[in-house]
Design a protein around this motif. Structure first.
Motif, PDB file in Angstrom:
ATOM      1  N   TYR A  87       0.810  -1.210   0.000  1.00  0.00           N
ATOM      2  CA  TYR A  87       0.000   0.000   0.000  1.00  0.00           C
ATOM      3  C   TYR A  87       0.850   1.269   0.000  1.00  0.00           C
ATOM      4  CZ  TYR A  87      -3.252  -3.620   1.545  1.00  0.00           C
ATOM      5  OH  TYR A  87      -3.992  -4.781   1.645  1.00  0.00           O
ATOM      6  N   ASP A  88       1.988   1.242   0.694  1.00  0.00           N
ATOM      7  CA  ASP A  88       2.878   2.406   0.684  1.00  0.00           C
ATOM      8  C   ASP A  88       3.407   2.681  -0.721  1.00  0.00           C
ATOM      9  OD1 ASP A  88       2.417   2.373   3.355  1.00  0.00           O
ATOM     10  OD2 ASP A  88       4.511   2.163   3.966  1.00  0.00           O
ATOM     11  N   ARG A  89       3.775   1.625  -1.410  1.00  0.00           N
ATOM     12  CA  ARG A  89       4.289   1.777  -2.782  1.00  0.00           C
ATOM     13  C   ARG A  89       3.221   2.375  -3.696  1.00  0.00           C
ATOM     14  NH1 ARG A  89       6.833   2.625  -7.031  1.00  0.00           N
ATOM     15  NH2 ARG A  89       7.695   1.011  -8.397  1.00  0.00           N
ATOM     16  N   LEU A  90       2.001   1.919  -3.552  1.00  0.00           N
ATOM     17  CA  LEU A  90       0.912   2.451  -4.371  1.00  0.00           C
ATOM     18  C   LEU A  90       0.636   3.914  -4.046  1.00  0.00           C
ATOM     19  CD1 LEU A  90      -1.489  -0.613  -4.245  1.00  0.00           C
ATOM     20  CD2 LEU A  90      -0.478   0.361  -6.320  1.00  0.00           C
ATOM     21  N   PHE A  91       0.659   4.244  -2.757  1.00  0.00           N
ATOM     22  CA  PHE A  91       0.396   5.638  -2.397  1.00  0.00           C
ATOM     23  C   PHE A  91       1.511   6.556  -2.895  1.00  0.00           C
ATOM     24  CE2 PHE A  91      -0.100   9.325   0.422  1.00  0.00           C
ATOM     25  CZ  PHE A  91      -1.456   9.582   0.211  1.00  0.00           C
TER      26      PHE A  91
END
Length: 496
Positions: free
Chosen positions: A247-251
């Motif tokens: 999720y961090d990578r996507l954000f």
């Protein structure tokens, strides 16, 4: 502030006799009312946001600077806490344009219905103004759902042509919609994204395994073969990252996309628009907003099925002569945009308007404070993904698409410093299937603006607000037309 709680929250739908009248002056202070919609821009994607949510959710994120948006916010009235009526483009924009909640304006589902309420463009046209609309998502914001009604000039992905159409008009009400913050983040399409888009897709694919997940084939605009292929490859990469819990990578991809759009497209557009309108000696009211944000967690990969605060909280910036700089942190709603813009521009509207929103013109002018957090509702209606893919393919191939059954996914209500979220459907990891569920959570906003669960609050008043709103779905009771009723209608000028 975000945490302010009022002892008597403002009702969602004030009684007709007390609804604010839209003021009408002899002449308008603004020749042009230009709405700028940045699709998928969550409020705290702006680095100027006073109380961002995302640092409480994501870790190891490299913040981006949104200097263009921040500068614009510093020049006018900036509202960082506006609640969207829906987490997807069609219903959200319908509410913004009409000042009415989706269940009242005819367009509440993901892709069904049509706007039946008068819009800000309707009133602009009646005022003798030219109406212009430029969109990046013509499949969504097009004639199929009623968005081209009362539009004189309709453009697709033509930023320069939009600027020239506004500058050429004596007076106008215009919308420039941008889809570049939506997937694929920052690029929109191959024409605008160019080699940078190709390079980003190659970079993402280098992280992928041989076996890749299912990916939807939905599109919001018309694309050639290479462009469509790039979009599917980008979606496949982000779908894989979501399934891996990255999720961090996507954000980070999302925030980087916001910065890329601002630097490569928005900055030049705003400069050209300001320069051309100023050269004509005309005055412009600029109203910039978003329709919904973006979120990544176990339930959400994007926005369409989410009641996340990061998805529903969006920004509003209003800039024009006579508008002093100011930041107003109390909660407002996207249904407030149309009555506010009409009031500021002195565009006549019926004296007793059925706006669900209220005019904030006196707040924007700096003559009144923003008095507390407004009550609000938001709902998500959606379809089974495979059904929608098949529907859209039939539609794009020129065939009769047929029915598209929708269902309620979830909804949220806000009162004071509290909100409730009730989810009625749960999507699978691949978002292909939505199974029924019944999950209710009451949350309370802290001084930092973050909603946190309150297990001791049953949220009865919040749930009642949702139930009251949903009475709009009920079929009206049949009425017998008597001779007395006919006589009354004839006296009012109706032919019956």
């Amino acid at each position: 502030m975000f945490h302010t709680r009022t002892s008597h929250p403002r009702p969602l739908h004030p009684p007709r006799a007390h609804r604010r009248r839209i003021s009408v002056h002899q002449s308008s202070p603004y020749d042009h009312v230009v709405l700028v919609s940045v699709d998928t821009l969550r409020s705290d994607a702006m680095s100027a946001h006073p109380k961002p949510l995302w640092p409480h959710t994501y870790r190891n994120i490299r913040p981006v600077r949104t200097s263009v948006l921040d500068t614009l916010a510093s020049r006018g009235a900036y509202f960082p806490n506006m609640i969207s009526a829906a987490p997807y483009t069609a219903a959200s924009h319908g509410a913004i344009f009409t000042g009415q909640y989706p269940l009242h304006n005819g367009l509440h589902e993901f892709y069904n219905g049509s706007l039946r309420a008068p819009s800000i463009f309707t009133y602009g046209r009646r005022d003798g103004r030219r109406t212009v609309m430029k969109v990046d998502f013509p499949i969504i914001l097009g004639k199929e759902l009623g968005f081209t009604r009362d539009i004189d000039t309709y453009l697709v992905e033509e930023d320069d042509a939009f600027v020239e159409a506004v500058a050429a008009a004596d007076r106008s009400v215009a919308l420039a919609h941008f889809g570049s913050v939506h997937v694929p983040y920052g690029f929109h399409n191959l024409t605008l994204g160019g080699d940078a888009y190709r390079e980003k897709v190659a970079e993402l694919e280098a992280e992928l395994p041989d076996e890749l997940p299912f990916v939807d084939r939905l599109v919001e605009t018309y694309r050639d073969a290479e462009d469509a292929d790039l979009l599917m490859r980008y979606k496949r990469a982000t779908t894989y990252l979501h399934q891996q819990g990255a999720y961090d990578r996507l954000f980070q991809l999302y925030l980087d996309g916001v910065a890329h759009f601002q630097a490569t497209r928005l900055s030049a557009f705003l400069d050209r628009l300001t320069e051309r309108v100023t050269a004509t000696g005309k005055r412009m009211l600029l109203v910039l907003f978003a329709d919904h944000g973006e979120e990544f967690d176990e339930q959400t990969n994007g926005h369409f099925n989410s009641m996340s605060e990061g998805v529903l909280r969006v920004p509003l910036i209003i800039v024009g002569d006579g508008i002093p700089p100011g930041t107003y942190e109390h909660r407002i709603r996207t249904v407030d945009i149309a009555p506010t813009a009409l009031d500021l521009a002195a565009i006549p509207a019926p004296a007793l308007k059925n706006f669900d929103g209220r005019s904030l013109a006196s707040v924007v002018r700096g003559t009144e404070p923003l008095d507390g957090d407004a009550s609000a509702v938001a709902e998500s209606y959606n379809v089974e993904l495979n059904d929608f893919i098949a529907f859209q393919e039939r539609q794009l191939n020129g065939r009769t698409p047929g029915p598209l059954p929708h269902f309620l996914v979830g909804h949220a209500a806000y009162l004071g410093d509290r909100r409730v979220v009730r989810m009625t459907r749960h999507y699978s990891d691949s978002l292909q299937r939505a199974t029924p569920c019944d999950r209710v959570q009451v949350e309370r906003f802290g001084a930092d603006g973050v909603p946190r669960p309150d297990p001791d609050d049953d949220g009865a008043d919040l749930l009642a607000l949702l139930d009251d709103y949903r009475t709009a779905l009920r079929e009206p009771e049949p009425t017998t037309v008597t001779d007395d009723i006919r006589g009354q209608l004839r006296s009012l000028g109706y032919s019956v």
